[in-house]
Design a protein around this motif. Structure first.
Motif, PDB file in Angstrom:
ATOM      1  N   ARG A 110      34.315  16.338  52.455  1.00  0.00           N
ATOM      2  CA  ARG A 110      34.131  15.701  51.142  1.00  0.00           C
ATOM      3  C   ARG A 110      34.336  14.193  51.229  1.00  0.00           C
ATOM      4  O   ARG A 110      33.600  13.411  50.625  1.00  0.00           O
ATOM      5  CB  ARG A 110      35.108  16.324  50.145  1.00  0.00           C
ATOM      6  N   SER A 111      35.343  13.751  51.981  1.00  0.00           N
ATOM      7  CA  SER A 111      35.627  12.321  52.097  1.00  0.00           C
ATOM      8  C   SER A 111      34.461  11.576  52.749  1.00  0.00           C
ATOM      9  O   SER A 111      34.139  10.437  52.384  1.00  0.00           O
ATOM     10  CB  SER A 111      36.916  12.093  52.897  1.00  0.00           C
TER      11      SER A 111
ATOM     12  N   ILE B  49      31.708  11.227  50.104  1.00  0.00           N
ATOM     13  CA  ILE B  49      32.029  10.188  49.115  1.00  0.00           C
ATOM     14  C   ILE B  49      31.873   8.792  49.737  1.00  0.00           C
ATOM     15  O   ILE B  49      31.316   7.863  49.130  1.00  0.00           O
ATOM     16  CB  ILE B  49      33.454  10.394  48.573  1.00  0.00           C
TER      17      ILE B  49
ATOM     18  N   GLU C 135      29.256   5.851  48.548  1.00  0.00           N
ATOM     19  CA  GLU C 135      29.714   4.505  48.204  1.00  0.00           C
ATOM     20  C   GLU C 135      28.972   3.455  49.025  1.00  0.00           C
ATOM     21  O   GLU C 135      28.595   2.387  48.521  1.00  0.00           O
ATOM     22  CB  GLU C 135      31.217   4.392  48.426  1.00  0.00           C
TER      23      GLU C 135
END
Length: 417
Positions: free
Chosen positions: A215-216, A219, A223
């Motif tokens: 997930r990181s 994300i 970004e």
């Protein structure tokens, strides 16, 4: 019924020659003189007038004009008949001819007056002839010199037009160099961002393929994409804006069409093309443009004048790498005009240079390739094309200021530049 017999040429000659005053005039006059009978016979003639045909005084007396000067006989007879009928003199008749024993044609201006008896009867015609050969020759030489001067002037104007066109192209070339740098910076940044984004996208795709996407990571990638997109939009927008600005300025300067525009916006567009060159030379540019400066005029020549003033400042105001500042301000001047001030704090001009600054081909930097047309073009544009006024103030060591006052609506017809 009584009849009056016409006197013979001999009696007419005797009658005329008995007038002492007339004879004295004939003998001493510096111009040619003759006395003709009504049938165009020579009653008197002085030596000066015999130079027309080369026949002696004695060879003229009693003979007709047709005998002595056949080429002029018809014109002379017509003049004499006119005087006998009207009694009015005939003056200012030019006569030209070439004697058989001479190579050059000679010219005279003649004056014809009736000779009257005490009772008013016209018995003869006096002729005065002033030689104007030298005057005619001088007039021909003057005409030739004038024609040569006009030809040289036309040639000079053709050369000047060619140099002016070359100066315009040189200005566009300098503008292209500035624009290329201005475009290269945002494009280079965009390329860097796009390369980074491409590399991160490949890494992200590899993780997705291995099936261990966290997930990181997702994300962080989103970004990055968002940030990169924003940078790309900003940089490419700057590049597009520069290209559009350059296209408009270049089109204006090459086409010189009349249109409506905002003088402040155009001033900013033109001067922005020189931002890099000015920075490299250590010259600060300060531009203060008031809003709502609508003009119906010629943006191309307007931009050309600004370009030439800028190049002139970089070339002459700050020699030898000298640093300084250029201040440009533009605002309204009454309801119908705008005022533009272009000032620098450079080396200034000596009085003799200031006096000749707008003269064509005058330059103090010819050894550096200057044409001497930059400020002359500015003056021609401001005064002849835009219908404005131009004033120059400068002091040695005290900088230079150009003041332009331009009508918001340019004159309908001005000399094309």
């Amino acid at each position: 019924m009584t009849s009056t017999a016409r006197s013979s040429p001999a009696s007419e000659l005797m009658l005329v020659s008995t007038l002492p005053a007339l004879q004295l005039i004939y003998d001493t006059a510096p111009i040619g003189l003759a006395c003709l009978s009504p049938d165009c016979r020579y009653l008197l003639i002085n030596q000066r007038l015999t130079e027309i045909c080369g026949i002696s005084v004695e060879g003229h007396l009693g003979h007709t004009v047709r005998d002595c000067v056949p080429a002029l006989a018809e014109s002379v007879e017509q003049i004499v008949r006119s005087i006998m009928v009207t009694g009015e003199p005939v003056i200012g008749i030019e006569v030209a001819g070439q004697r058989a024993d001479q190579l050059d044609e000679r010219s005279w201006v003649t004056y014809w007056h009736p000779l009257r008896m005490p009772n008013g009867e016209i018995v003869a015609v006096n002729v005065a002839a002033e030689e104007i050969t030298e005057r005619k020759r001088a007039e021909r030489e003057i005409r030739g010199a004038r024609d040569a001067a006009e030809t040289a002037l036309r040639h000079l104007r053709d050369i000047q037009d060619s140099l002016i066109e070359a100066e315009k192209l040189a200005a566009l070339g300098r503008m292209v160099a500035g624009v290329a740098h201005e475009i290269n910076t945002p494009l280079g940044s965009s390329l860097t961002v796009a390369s980074t984004l491409q590399r991160k996208a490949e890494q992200f795709a590899a993780e997705v393929a291995r099936g261990n996407l966290r997930r990181s990571t997702l994300i962080g990638f989103l970004e990055l994409v968002n940030d990169a997109s924003a940078q790309l939009v900003t940089n490419l927008g700057r590049a597009a804006e520069r290209v559009q600005s350059f296209k408009q300025v270049a089109a204006d300067q090459t086409e010189s069409h009349r249109r409506s525009f905002d003088a402040g916006e155009l001033t900013g567009q033109v001067l922005s093309q020189f931002a890099r060159q000015l920075r490299q030379r250590g010259i600060a540019l300060s531009v203060n443009c008031m809003p709502d400066l609508a003009m119906d005029s010629y943006p191309g020549p307007f931009g050309q004048a600004l370009t030439n003033l800028t190049v002139n400042a970089m070339t002459h105001a700050f020699p030898g790498g000298q640093r300084g500042t250029i201040n440009v301000s533009i605002g309204p001047s009454g309801q119908e005009h705008i005022a533009l001030s272009f000032a620098d704090d450079g080396c200034g001009m000596a009085p003799d240079v200031e006096r000749r600054a707008f003269d064509p081909f005058f330059t103090t930097r010819r050894h550096d390739g200057a044409s001497g047309l930059g400020l002359h073009i500015v003056h021609s544009i401001v005064v002849d094309r835009l219908g404005g006024q131009l004033r120059l103030e400068s002091k040695p060591g005290g900088g230079t200021q150009f003041q332009l006052v331009l009508p918001r609506v340019a004159p309908a017809r001005r000399t094309e530049f």
